[in-house]
Design an enzyme around this catalytic site. Structure first.
Site, mmCIF file in Angstrom:
data_model
loop_
_atom_site.group_PDB
_atom_site.id
_atom_site.type_symbol
_atom_site.label_atom_id
_atom_site.label_comp_id
_atom_site.label_asym_id
_atom_site.label_seq_id
_atom_site.Cartn_x
_atom_site.Cartn_y
_atom_site.Cartn_z
ATOM 1 N N CYS A 200 0.822 -1.208 0.000
ATOM 2 C CA CYS A 200 0.000 0.000 0.000
ATOM 3 C C CYS A 200 0.863 1.269 0.000
ATOM 4 C CB CYS A 200 -0.969 -0.009 1.182
ATOM 5 S SG CYS A 200 -0.368 -0.903 2.586
ATOM 6 N N VAL B 105 -3.082 -7.908 -3.451
ATOM 7 C CA VAL B 105 -3.653 -7.839 -2.116
ATOM 8 C C VAL B 105 -2.644 -7.196 -1.169
ATOM 9 C CG1 VAL B 105 -4.649 -9.187 -0.234
ATOM 10 C CG2 VAL B 105 -4.835 -10.009 -2.589
ATOM 11 N N CYS B 106 -3.092 -6.197 -0.403
ATOM 12 C CA CYS B 106 -2.193 -5.613 0.591
ATOM 13 C C CYS B 106 -2.448 -6.273 1.937
ATOM 14 C CB CYS B 106 -2.379 -4.100 0.706
ATOM 15 S SG CYS B 106 -1.095 -3.366 1.731
ATOM 16 N N LEU B 107 -1.668 -7.297 2.204
ATOM 17 C CA LEU B 107 -1.775 -7.982 3.485
ATOM 18 C C LEU B 107 -0.344 -8.124 3.978
ATOM 19 C CD1 LEU B 107 -3.584 -9.540 5.501
ATOM 20 C CD2 LEU B 107 -3.207 -11.575 4.141
#
Lengths: 423, 178
Positions: A200, B105-107
């Site tokens: 992110c 996916v940002c995990l």
């Protein structure tokens, strides 16, 4: 052969020292071991060049070297066996020829291939394997191969593995006696994980030029060039990433994106330090010499130390310790045991027999061969997919002598059996 | 002491031993699969049951914003597992603050916080959690995160529209409702 040149070596081989084993006999025997030893060096890069040179100058005469790479111009600052004119040629070959020319009497056999291209018969020929690799995957492969080759009835099948590794100013040298001491797989957690930035951050608030480059590699490439496989050695691909990263850096007012930084980030290059390579290679070759001649206690002796770490980040620090063998190591924790089976029984009958074997007593075994999922208890969909195998004969599922790995939630460790068909 | 090669250096002929061995990565995945607890909201699919390193995970959340949807994730595990984390991608275009239009996916445990002691169960629980508690402070889809932060009702509406296969923000979302 003129021994005069080896006077300094003979001083170690011809007399005992304060640390030599009381049973050790100086003179002919250790010299003979040294001359007869056949050494395999894996990797002819930064560490490999140093290792080959050191071995040749330590009196080893029969060396093989494997490396799949060709010489790049950026190697020349530290891989001192290579010259400008060698760029593009195979590393193993050039390194072998160079050392042979400079050190009389040494024979170096180069192989320009992957270690996976060689079989057990090939590795069986050596006395010892020394690794100067940059890949964890290759280390795990050679480690598993050497562990798998050990035959309790044949002492020759035990090949000591000396492994060197460097990353910037840090490095390590370690010795594995396959099946006897902690192996590379036991020590997997000793490798520093690749430092990663949260996805992110890359996607929304890049702060550093490296973030912009990683964004170009992970997100922009996937969005715009999904169908091309990214090749970090292709200048067109790297240029494309560079221009994308630069655009993004401008958008966020981040200075510092350059072509060479792009290359460094996408190929995950950590600057190699020539002196770290020299220190680690020296340690590896010193251990190899001691193991081969028994002239002094060596790293990796069972129940002593087996791992030397070095850090030159902040002055100089080394620490040597014993990394313990792991009982649940998937490679050396439980070696494949030969198990005689009737090839005509079904997989179901075989599983039931496992439950009865006193040393196993498995409650819910899950098992596979390298190629086939034989039966999985979980997850439910895989259980369903592998259930039809239960009624098949063993001979339909595995070949004679094939290895199967059995896991069971009741046990921390896995069991491996080599299925030998009763005739 | 090791006197391994004080003996004859006879060329050892070990004939017919070129059988491939189960790899360390396969063994570890096998162990992880045997310890998997999927519950009623998740299931796996193995396109080739002999290849346990590649499979899809389907999540059907039974509560939260995404209740009623069916979400698919591709798991692709390489031979360097568990040193390397599994690669996980959402195969549908969905509206989620932590999942982008490409399915990334940002995990944290899929990237910066991955450790070899973590297992597939940890990853799967993490994915499930993303549907129960989308996280607006680590956005991959910035617009969605902004909406979630400023107005939960609008976010909820957007999720429903996207799950029904709606078109907004210039994207055509996949219909994920049954």
């Amino acid at each position: 052969m003129a021994r005069a040149r080896w006077a300094y070596l003979d001083r170690v081989l011809n007399r005992t020292g304060p640390f030599t084993d009381p049973d050790w006999v100086p003179g002919e025997a250790p010299l003979e071991s040294l001359l007869r030893a056949k050494i395999l060096v894996i990797g002819a890069g930064g560490l490999g060049c140093e290792i080959l040179k050191n071995l040749a100058l330590s009196g080893f005469t029969d060396i093989h070297v494997i490396d799949m790479d060709t010489i790049d111009v950026s190697n020349l600052n530290r891989q001192f066996l290579f010259r400008q004119a060698d760029v593009g040629k195979p590393k193993a070959e050039v390194a072998a020829r160079f050392v042979e020319k400079r050190v009389r009497g040494v024979r170096i056999t180069p192989h320009c291939c992957k270690i996976q291209d060689m079989d057990e018969d090939y590795y069986m020929k050596f006395s010892m394997v020394i690794c100067g690799l940059d890949s964890i995957e290759a280390r795990r492969w050679i480690n598993a191969t050497l562990v798998g080759m050990v035959d309790a009835d044949d002492p020759d099948s035990l090949k000591p593995l000396v492994d060197g590794g460097t990353e910037g100013f840090k490095g390590q040298a370690r010795v594995v006696l396959p099946t006897m001491t902690s192996c590379i797989e036991c020590q997997l957690d000793m490798h520093a994980p690749r430092a990663a930035v949260p996805l992110c951050t890359l996607a929304t608030i890049p702060r550093q030029p490296q973030h912009c480059i990683e964004w170009a590699q992970i997100i922009a490439w996937e969005e715009e060039r999904k169908d091309d496989v990214l090749d970090t050695d292709d200048p067109e691909h790297v240029s494309w990433l560079y221009s994308k990263a630069l655009e993004r850096a401008n958008e966020f007012n981040i200075p510092g994106v350059t072509y060479s930084m792009t290359q460094g980030v996408v190929k995950n290059i950590i600057p190699a330090i020539a002196s770290t390579n020299a220190i680690i290679a020296a340690s590896c070759c010193n251990e190899a010499f001691k193991i081969c001649t028994s002239s002094n206690p060596f790293l990796g002796t069972p129940e002593s130390t087996n791992y030397m770490m070095f850090s030159g980040d902040d002055s100089i620090y080394t620490y040597t310790f014993e990394h313990l063998k792991k009982d649940d190591c998937p490679v050396c924790g439980n070696l494949a045991r030969p198990l005689e089976v009737n090839p005509e029984i079904t997989l179901r009958e075989f599983i039931e027999s496992l439950a009865e074997r006193p040393e196993a007593q498995l409650k819910k075994p899950t098992l596979r061969s390298e190629a086939k999922s034989l039966y999985y208890q979980s997850p439910p969909q895989l259980e369903e997919q592998t259930r039809p195998n239960l009624d098949k004969k063993l001979s339909e599922l595995v070949s004679n002598g094939e290895e199967v790995a059995v896991s069971d939630p009741a046990f921390q460790i896995d069991f491996k059996f080599k299925l030998v068909f009763k005739s | 002491m090791m006197k391994i090669w004080s003996m004859q250096q006879a060329e050892t002929a070990a004939a017919g031993q070129k059988k491939k061995k189960v790899t360390a990565a396969q063994l570890r995945v096998q162990k992880d699969l045997s310890e998997l607890s999927l519950g009623s909201t998740m299931r796996t699919h193995f396109p080739n049951p002999d290849d346990i390193l590649n499979f899809t995970l389907t999540i059907e959340p039974d509560e939260g914003f995404y209740k009623g949807g069916t979400f698919n994730f591709n798991f692709s595990i390489n031979q360097n597992f568990p040193h390397d984390p599994p690669k996980v991608k959402c195969t549908q275009k969905i509206y989620h603050p932590n999942i982008d239009m490409e399915g990334n996916v940002c995990l944290n445990i899929l990237r910066e916080d991955w450790k070899p002691v973590l297992n597939l169960n940890a990853v799967i629980v993490g994915l499930q959690f993303l549907f129960l508690e989308p996280n607006a402070s680590d956005p991959l889809n910035k617009e969605a995160a902004e909406v979630l932060k400023s107005n939960r009702e609008t976010f909820k509406r957007n999720v429903r529209t996207s799950m029904a296969g709606g078109h907004f923000l210039g994207e055509n979302f996949h219909r994920v409702l049954k």
